[in-house]
Design a protein around this motif. Structure first.
Motif, PDB file in Angstrom:
ATOM      1  N   LEU A   8       1.768   7.196   3.950  1.00 47.29           N
ATOM      2  CA  LEU A   8       1.737   7.001   2.333  1.00 47.29           C
ATOM      3  C   LEU A   8       0.392   7.645   1.945  1.00 47.29           C
ATOM      4  O   LEU A   8       0.486   7.778   0.726  1.00 47.29           O
ATOM      5  CB  LEU A   8       1.854   5.702   2.053  1.00 47.29           C
ATOM      6  N   GLY A   9      -0.493   8.042   2.727  1.00 50.53           N
ATOM      7  CA  GLY A   9      -1.462   8.661   2.374  1.00 50.53           C
ATOM      8  C   GLY A   9      -2.736   7.636   2.013  1.00 50.53           C
ATOM      9  O   GLY A   9      -3.722   8.015   1.635  1.00 50.53           O
ATOM     10  N   LEU A  15      -9.457   5.463  -1.193  1.00 50.40           N
ATOM     11  CA  LEU A  15      -9.162   4.356  -1.853  1.00 50.40           C
ATOM     12  C   LEU A  15     -10.502   3.688  -2.559  1.00 50.40           C
ATOM     13  O   LEU A  15     -10.572   3.585  -3.765  1.00 50.40           O
ATOM     14  CB  LEU A  15      -8.540   3.195  -1.186  1.00 50.40           C
ATOM     15  N   GLN A  18     -12.043   6.504  -5.198  1.00 48.94           N
ATOM     16  CA  GLN A  18     -11.006   6.333  -6.601  1.00 48.94           C
ATOM     17  C   GLN A  18     -11.223   5.120  -7.213  1.00 48.94           C
ATOM     18  O   GLN A  18     -11.444   5.181  -8.541  1.00 48.94           O
ATOM     19  CB  GLN A  18      -9.617   6.332  -6.174  1.00 48.94           C
TER      20      GLN A  18
ATOM     21  N   ALA B   6       1.311  12.003   0.781  1.00 50.75           N
ATOM     22  CA  ALA B   6      -0.113  12.047   0.826  1.00 50.75           C
ATOM     23  C   ALA B   6      -0.957  12.975  -0.005  1.00 50.75           C
ATOM     24  O   ALA B   6      -0.257  14.247   0.059  1.00 50.75           O
ATOM     25  CB  ALA B   6      -0.840  11.920   2.059  1.00 50.75           C
ATOM     26  N   THR B  21      -5.943  15.242  -5.408  1.00 48.41           N
ATOM     27  CA  THR B  21      -6.161  14.125  -6.360  1.00 48.41           C
ATOM     28  C   THR B  21      -7.548  13.230  -6.649  1.00 48.41           C
ATOM     29  O   THR B  21      -7.795  12.930  -7.731  1.00 48.41           O
ATOM     30  CB  THR B  21      -5.298  12.911  -5.902  1.00 48.41           C
ATOM     31  N   ASP B 127      -0.958   9.788  -6.249  1.00 46.48           N
ATOM     32  CA  ASP B 127      -1.383   9.327  -4.883  1.00 46.48           C
ATOM     33  C   ASP B 127      -1.615   7.999  -4.910  1.00 46.48           C
ATOM     34  O   ASP B 127      -2.316   7.367  -5.788  1.00 46.48           O
ATOM     35  CB  ASP B 127      -3.078  10.035  -4.794  1.00 46.48           C
ATOM     36  N   LEU B 128      -1.214   7.206  -3.997  1.00 48.58           N
ATOM     37  CA  LEU B 128      -1.313   5.976  -3.810  1.00 48.58           C
ATOM     38  C   LEU B 128      -2.696   5.314  -3.729  1.00 48.58           C
ATOM     39  O   LEU B 128      -2.924   4.282  -4.201  1.00 48.58           O
ATOM     40  CB  LEU B 128      -0.594   5.196  -2.229  1.00 48.58           C
ATOM     41  N   ASN B 129      -3.618   6.200  -3.139  1.00 52.52           N
ATOM     42  CA  ASN B 129      -4.949   5.441  -3.239  1.00 52.52           C
ATOM     43  C   ASN B 129      -5.444   5.352  -4.756  1.00 52.52           C
ATOM     44  O   ASN B 129      -6.179   4.445  -4.842  1.00 52.52           O
ATOM     45  CB  ASN B 129      -5.921   6.799  -2.617  1.00 52.52           C
ATOM     46  N   VAL B 130      -4.905   6.275  -5.675  1.00 48.73           N
ATOM     47  CA  VAL B 130      -5.503   6.105  -6.937  1.00 48.73           C
ATOM     48  C   VAL B 130      -4.695   4.738  -7.693  1.00 48.73           C
ATOM     49  O   VAL B 130      -5.461   3.895  -8.278  1.00 48.73           O
ATOM     50  CB  VAL B 130      -5.054   7.391  -7.848  1.00 48.73           C
TER      51      VAL B 130
END
Lengths: 169, 247
Positions: A8-9, A15, A18, B6, B21, B127-130
């Motif tokens: 899923l990256g 994290l 961001q 990703a 991203t 982006d899942l992190n964001v």
């Protein structure tokens, strides 16, 4: 689980990066944009509310003034009418007084004139009687000079004078 | 054509991957800070023209919308920075991917064994992190506001209650729902924006001219709706956290 997160990256370093990026944005926007803009909006809202309140107050004041103007005009009109009525009554009273005074004066003048006339008439009558007496005396002297004695003559003159005194001319 | 869940790393600083991203996130932050700073400096009692007016109008509209949810101006003002930052960041991130041609600018890199262009531009929301970072911010902010407005014990009592079995069970559900919110927030936004990007890539690859136009408009709308949904759900959660003591 780790494989799923990788697919899923999701990377905890990214994290956190961001999250830090977003927190920086949050705090700086709060300081640079929200605080001044919200403060100004609130100030503007207060100013507008104050302006509206003042406008309403002014409108109310204008309405009050208009009402006061109407009342003042009515009072002035009433006073004017009262003054005019009073002036008319005073004028009427003054006119009555003047007329009465004039009438009284006229009556006085007439009375005085009548009295003067009566006095003049009486004086005239005295003069006339004296003149007539003197005339009668002169005439009777001429007529009776030879026939009457001095006493008879004086008696006749006195009688004639007495008659003249009582006679009405 | 590169489709990857990703975010693609453009380069590394040591072992830290700098993805497209991340660059977009920083770029959006810088742009928003520049616009916000300009608008903040030019704000005046009589509305100014230009960007200051646009930002002021946006703030005013957002505040009015928040009032319709909270029914309390003071509360709206308190929640505003959280909701507005989420809305502005997400909508800028969503819309920047729609700038035509930017997807073709990037660096050559290996992807699944093929050398392809890795674009600089990829919506930060894809982006899942964001999205996870914003969701965590939203949920943590809700807890902070809840503690600040109703008190620490009252707020914790929402999750841990021994009054009766039902209250205890409801508390557990509430606790689980807080974690579920993080997942639902992040995956909803990620899913919508990522799917939009994929749709645009596929349509543009198949028919490069005219046909992608309606899809671009659709993505414009989706980008706005997703930003609004994220912001409104955060607002509702904040409002519920602040109102909990009353129930």
């Amino acid at each position: 689980m780790g494989d799923l997160l990788t697919k899923l990256g999701i990377d905890w370093r990214l994290l956190i990066a961001q999250l830090v990026n977003f927190l920086v944005l949050f705090f700086l926007l709060k300081k640079l944009l929200y605080k001044p803009v919200l403060g100004m909006l609130e100030q503007r809202r207060a100013t507008i509310a104050q302006g509206i309140a003042r406008a309403r107050e002014a409108e109310a004041r204008v309405a009050d003034l208009a009402q006061e103007g109407i009342q003042l005009r009515a009072a002035v009109t009433a006073e004017r009418v009262a003054v005019m009525t009073r002036a008319a009554a005073e004028a009427e009273a003054l006119r009555g007084e003047r007329v009465a005074a004039a009438e009284a004066e006229a009556r006085t003048i007439v009375t005085n004139a009548q009295e003067d006339a009566e006095r003049m008439h009486a004086a005239l009558m005295v003069t006339v009687r004296r003149e007539v007496g003197d005339l009668v005396l002169a005439v009777s002297k001429k007529v009776t000079a030879d026939a009457l004695t001095r006493d008879e003559h004086d008696r006749l003159v006195a009688a004639a004078m007495e008659e003249l005194r009582h006679a009405k001319l | 054509m590169v489709i990857s869940l990703a975010a693609e790393p453009l380069f590394h600083i040591g072992t830290f991957p700098v993805t497209n991203t991340l660059i977009m996130g920083v770029l959006v932050t810088i742009v928003l800070l520049i616009l916000g700073s300009k608008a903040g400096k030019r704000v005046a009692l009589i509305p100014a023209r230009g960007i200051a007016h646009v930002m002021e109008a946006t703030v005013d509209a957002l505040l009015g919308f928040m009032d319709s949810v909270t029914h309390d101006r003071e509360r709206s003002l308190r929640f505003f920075p959280y909701v507005a930052t989420i809305f502005l960041f997400v909508i800028f991130s969503n819309w920047i991917e729609l700038v035509p041609g930017l997807g073709t600018i990037g660096v050559w890199g290996m992807h699944h064994g093929e050398e392809v262009i890795i674009p600089f531009i990829r919506s930060a929301s894809a982006d899942l992190n964001v999205t996870l970072a914003i969701a965590l911010f939203s949920v943590v902010a809700t807890q902070v506001v809840g503690v600040a407005m109703v008190g620490g014990m009252a707020h914790i009592g929402k999750f841990i209650s021994f009054k009766n079995p039902i209250a205890f069970f409801v508390g557990i559900l509430e606790l689980v729902s807080e974690f579920a919110k993080v997942i639902s927030f992040s995956f909803r936004l990620f899913g919508n924006i990522f799917a939009g990007e994929v749709l645009l890539i596929v349509v543009t690859t198949l028919v490069p001219y005219v046909v992608p136009l309606p899809f671009l408009l659709l993505e414009l709308f989706v980008g706005f709706i997703q930003a609004l949904v994220f912001a409104v759900l955060t607002l509702v959660n904040l409002n519920m956290a602040a109102s909990h003591a009353a129930h």
